[in-house]
Design an enzyme around this catalytic site. Structure first.
Site, mmCIF file in Angstrom:
data_model
loop_
_atom_site.group_PDB
_atom_site.id
_atom_site.type_symbol
_atom_site.label_atom_id
_atom_site.label_comp_id
_atom_site.label_asym_id
_atom_site.label_seq_id
_atom_site.Cartn_x
_atom_site.Cartn_y
_atom_site.Cartn_z
ATOM 1 N N CYS A 1 0.819 -1.221 0.000
ATOM 2 C CA CYS A 1 0.000 0.000 0.000
ATOM 3 C C CYS A 1 0.849 1.265 0.000
ATOM 4 O O CYS A 1 0.573 2.212 -0.737
ATOM 5 C CB CYS A 1 -0.894 0.034 1.239
ATOM 6 S SG CYS A 1 -2.069 -1.301 1.383
ATOM 7 N N VAL B 1 0.379 4.223 -2.688
ATOM 8 C CA VAL B 1 -0.263 5.485 -2.319
ATOM 9 C C VAL B 1 0.592 6.672 -2.736
ATOM 10 O O VAL B 1 0.087 7.699 -3.205
ATOM 11 C CB VAL B 1 -0.550 5.513 -0.802
ATOM 12 C CG1 VAL B 1 -0.933 6.924 -0.357
ATOM 13 C CG2 VAL B 1 -1.665 4.545 -0.462
#
Length: 515
Positions: free
Chosen positions: A154, A158
């Site tokens: 993640c 991101v």
């Protein structure tokens, strides 16, 4: 505390006085602050078993409770470990990779090779290029892989880290150390999809980046590729290879992770088995590729069909009809008759199914798991006269899967009593089991709390399974795999029958040593 002369498991350890006193203190503190009200807890618990709560539960959208799925990088790691001398490399935090490794290790009871470049707070702000530059060189120097398969978590997604640019930059900075090392990469954001999506993205990336362009392919009319998909049963990989070898020695499994998690006692080898890199780099030359998991290879299929212009088939060799389809497809593609050995195995399976049919017929099941495994399991349940009352798949694709599942359920005499639940979690399933109870629950270890809560017996089939040993060593594919499924499910039913008839002079009127 633990005594080195008498090591005990957690169950006994936490019954020791010092732990019990800690628990008592914690409970008294929480009650004193008004955090708990036992009567209110009991009242709410009973309400959660009602149809009123079920309607509210099924309507929720903002939160997921016990999803029974993992995230993309986990699947990417399995894909990478399907190739020889390959080190999966996760561009992300060290904690994420520790989770992935422990997840696989608890299921397979074997070490799981995987590294990370340990992105931290500063990398989250300024990007992870420095981590990639150091990480790839360290990975190469320490573990001597012949191929590195890079995926992301993640954090990297991101902030928008560009893997292509990062790999190029790492090579330029490596003073020649990475020049001859294949480094494939795939973006695998954890916040979308699931582990099967990550498997698919990584497999697609490796095949595209290791193989030449279409204009350079040289078709081998006898070669057939088989992609197993996200397969947690190592025995299934061995079974598929055994069946394939009966038709041709030019059938190649692409992504063979069987030996990686099935090493013997003795000296540990970091890399074990796997599809050879030569076979991986010539996958484009095959006449046809067969995927055993349609929904674990959606993007990979696009590369094979659209970019490579190669034949592409899907088969799901779980259960009788699924295995029949796979065997007949191999016969069609190779032009060879079905071997007598397979015909014998099929006859033995059918005989066993006839023996067990009376026990499975009419039993209601709630089944959950990954999309492709569910298609095979539900097909087998229907073949045995069982009723797949609730079929729940949290990571079901938006297109196609529900229609495929409905086609299988329509073959059941009880089709109208069966329901398909797409993108629902195990807390949803809890409501379904209280309001429309079933006889048995089939799924992975995360159904254990449902079993304790509802009293409905759990038959462990799926991924992960942490609390039972060696199930992953068996096959659930092929005729022999279907016999394993039959054995597990039927004996689960008989175990419950014993539980229900063990009270002397009350329920033991059906005590029977021959079933």
């Amino acid at each position: 505390m633990q005594d080195v002369e008498n090591i005990v498991n957690g169950q006994k350890l936490f019954l020791k006085p010092e732990y019990q006193q800690t628990l008592k203190n914690k409970t008294e503190f929480e009650s004193a602050t008004g955090a708990t009200n036992p009567d209110k807890v009991d009242e709410i618990a009973e309400w959660t078993k009602t149809w009123d709560y079920r309607e509210k539960n099924l309507a929720r959208e903002a939160i997921t409770v016990n999803p029974a799925k993992a995230c993309q990088p986990l699947g990417a790691i399995m894909a990478g470990l399907g190739f020889e001398n390959t080190m999966p490399y996760v561009h992300g935090s060290h904690g994420c990779v520790a989770y992935f490794r422990s997840y696989f290790t608890r299921h397979f009871k074997e070490p799981t090779p995987c590294v990370s470049d340990s992105m931290s707070e500063s990398a989250a702000v300024f990007g992870g290029l420095a981590n990639m530059k150091d990480g790839l060189r360290n990975c190469n120097a320490m573990y001597k892989p012949e191929h590195i398969a890079v995926s992301t978590t993640c954090m990297a997604e991101v902030i928008g880290d560009d893997l292509n640019a990062f790999v190029v930059g790492a090579r330029e900075n490596a003073e020649g150390e990475l020049d001859d090392l294949p480094i494939t990469y795939a973006h695998t954001p954890s916040f979308v999809g699931s582990h099967i999506t990550g498997y698919d993205n990584m497999m697609k990336a490796m095949l595209e980046q290791l193989n030449p362009s279409r204009k350079d392919k040289v078709v081998d009319e006898e070669r057939i590729n088989i992609i197993p998909g996200f397969e947690p049963y190592l025995g299934s990989l061995a079974e598929i290879k055994e069946i394939s070898s009966m038709f041709s020695d030019k059938i190649v499994m692409i992504g063979d992770h069987e030996k990686q998690w099935n090493t013997g006692a003795g000296e540990y080898h970091l890399y074990a088995g796997g599809t050879t890199l030569e076979d991986a780099k010539t996958a484009i030359n095959a006449k046809t590729t067969i995927s055993l998991q349609k929904y674990s290879t959606v993007q990979t299929a696009k590369t094979i069909k659209n970019k490579w212009k190669q034949g592409f088939e899907t088969c799901n060799p779980i259960g009788l009809s699924g295995t029949d389809e796979f065997v007949m497809k191999l016969s069609e593609l190779t032009g060879k008759d079905i071997p007598a050995k397979l015909a014998t195995q099929r006859a033995q399976l059918v005989d066993a199914m006839q023996d067990s049919y009376p026990y499975m017929h009419g039993k209601k099941f709630a089944i959950y798991g990954d999309p492709d495994m569910l298609l095979g399991l539900v097909s087998f349940i229907v073949e045995m006269g069982g009723i797949p009352t609730h079929v729940l798949c949290h990571n079901a694709p938006r297109k196609g899967w529900a229609k495929d599942m409905q086609a299988i359920i329509d073959k059941s005499a009880w089709a109208e009593d069966c329901q398909i639940w797409v993108n629902k979690d195990l807390w949803h399933l809890r409501s379904l089991m209280f309001t429309e109870p079933v006889d048995f629950l089939i799924g992975n270890v995360y159904g254990k709390e449902l079993y304790r809560d509802t009293g409905i017996p759990l038959i462990r089939i799926g991924f992960p399974i942490f609390d039972r040993h060696h199930l992953h060593r068996y096959s659930i594919s092929g005729y022999k795999g279907a016999l394993n499924l039959l054995t597990w499910i039927t004996n689960g039913i008989l175990d419950q029958l014993d539980e229900e008839t063990k009270d002397i002079a009350k329920t033991d009127y059906f005590f029977d040593c021959v079933r």
